[in-house]
Design a protein around this motif. Sequence first.
Motif, mmCIF file in Angstrom:
data_model
loop_
_atom_site.group_PDB
_atom_site.id
_atom_site.type_symbol
_atom_site.label_atom_id
_atom_site.label_comp_id
_atom_site.label_asym_id
_atom_site.label_seq_id
_atom_site.Cartn_x
_atom_site.Cartn_y
_atom_site.Cartn_z
ATOM 1 N N UNK A 194 9.921 4.224 -1.657
ATOM 2 C CA UNK A 194 9.587 3.141 -0.723
ATOM 3 C C UNK A 194 8.858 3.666 0.507
ATOM 4 N N UNK A 195 9.295 4.812 1.006
ATOM 5 C CA UNK A 195 8.626 5.404 2.168
ATOM 6 C C UNK A 195 7.171 5.723 1.834
ATOM 7 N N UNK A 200 1.398 4.415 2.075
ATOM 8 C CA UNK A 200 0.127 4.215 1.379
ATOM 9 C C UNK A 200 -0.545 2.923 1.822
ATOM 10 N N UNK A 201 0.240 1.903 2.106
ATOM 11 C CA UNK A 201 -0.330 0.622 2.532
ATOM 12 C C UNK A 201 -0.901 0.693 3.937
ATOM 13 N N UNK A 202 -0.423 1.673 4.718
ATOM 14 C CA UNK A 202 -0.881 1.819 6.101
ATOM 15 C C UNK A 202 -2.065 2.774 6.216
ATOM 16 N N UNK A 203 -2.343 3.483 5.123
ATOM 17 C CA UNK A 203 -3.411 4.481 5.175
ATOM 18 C C UNK A 203 -4.774 3.819 5.287
#
Length: 203
Positions: A194-195, A200-203
């Motif tokens: 999950x981390x 990855x979504x914030x990259x």
Amino acid sequence: MTRAYSGRMGHREDLLEGAKRCLLDKGFVRTTAREIVKESGTNLASIGYHYGSKDALLVEAFLALIEEMTGTFGQVPPGGGAGEVGSFERFQETWEGIIRSFPESRSLWMLNLEVVTQGDRLAGVRDLLAKAQVEGRRGLASVFTGVPESAVTDDVVEAEGRLYSVLLNGLLVQWLFDPETATGAGQLTEGMRRVMERAATKA
């Protein structure tokens, strides 16, 4: 139980094996040089000749015990592993193997906890062990990355090795406190997943 000197090993090896047994039985604080000598069938002069001091001998014995244990962490489970090195499946399998070692080697893990919690009473030993921590991180990084220890680079040790070391120590404390509520390998893997997905979504 005291082992009589067999003559099949030299004093250096006998001392190391005797020190291992003393550590597992009594820990760092309560182990004396005379007890090591009695257990190994050697003499007090041999400690200074081969290791320099009792503390140095105890550190080497402790590191040998840890190395023997961590050597089993990366072994593929019976029937074969489910994942390749670097996968979440292998990550979970490796932690499952580590957690299985807790009850099987409780005396060693209690010894590890003593090193952490009794640092003020282990001044000489602490300084020696602090220098050896890097190799412990290197060993863990090797287990999880599948790279031989000799090929693990310093940047991997300083990043991934430190992370695995923190996770290991945290799991160890949880298990020694209450095995029933301690974090399991599956929970740890799901948390890591999950981390990474959130990152990855914030990259």
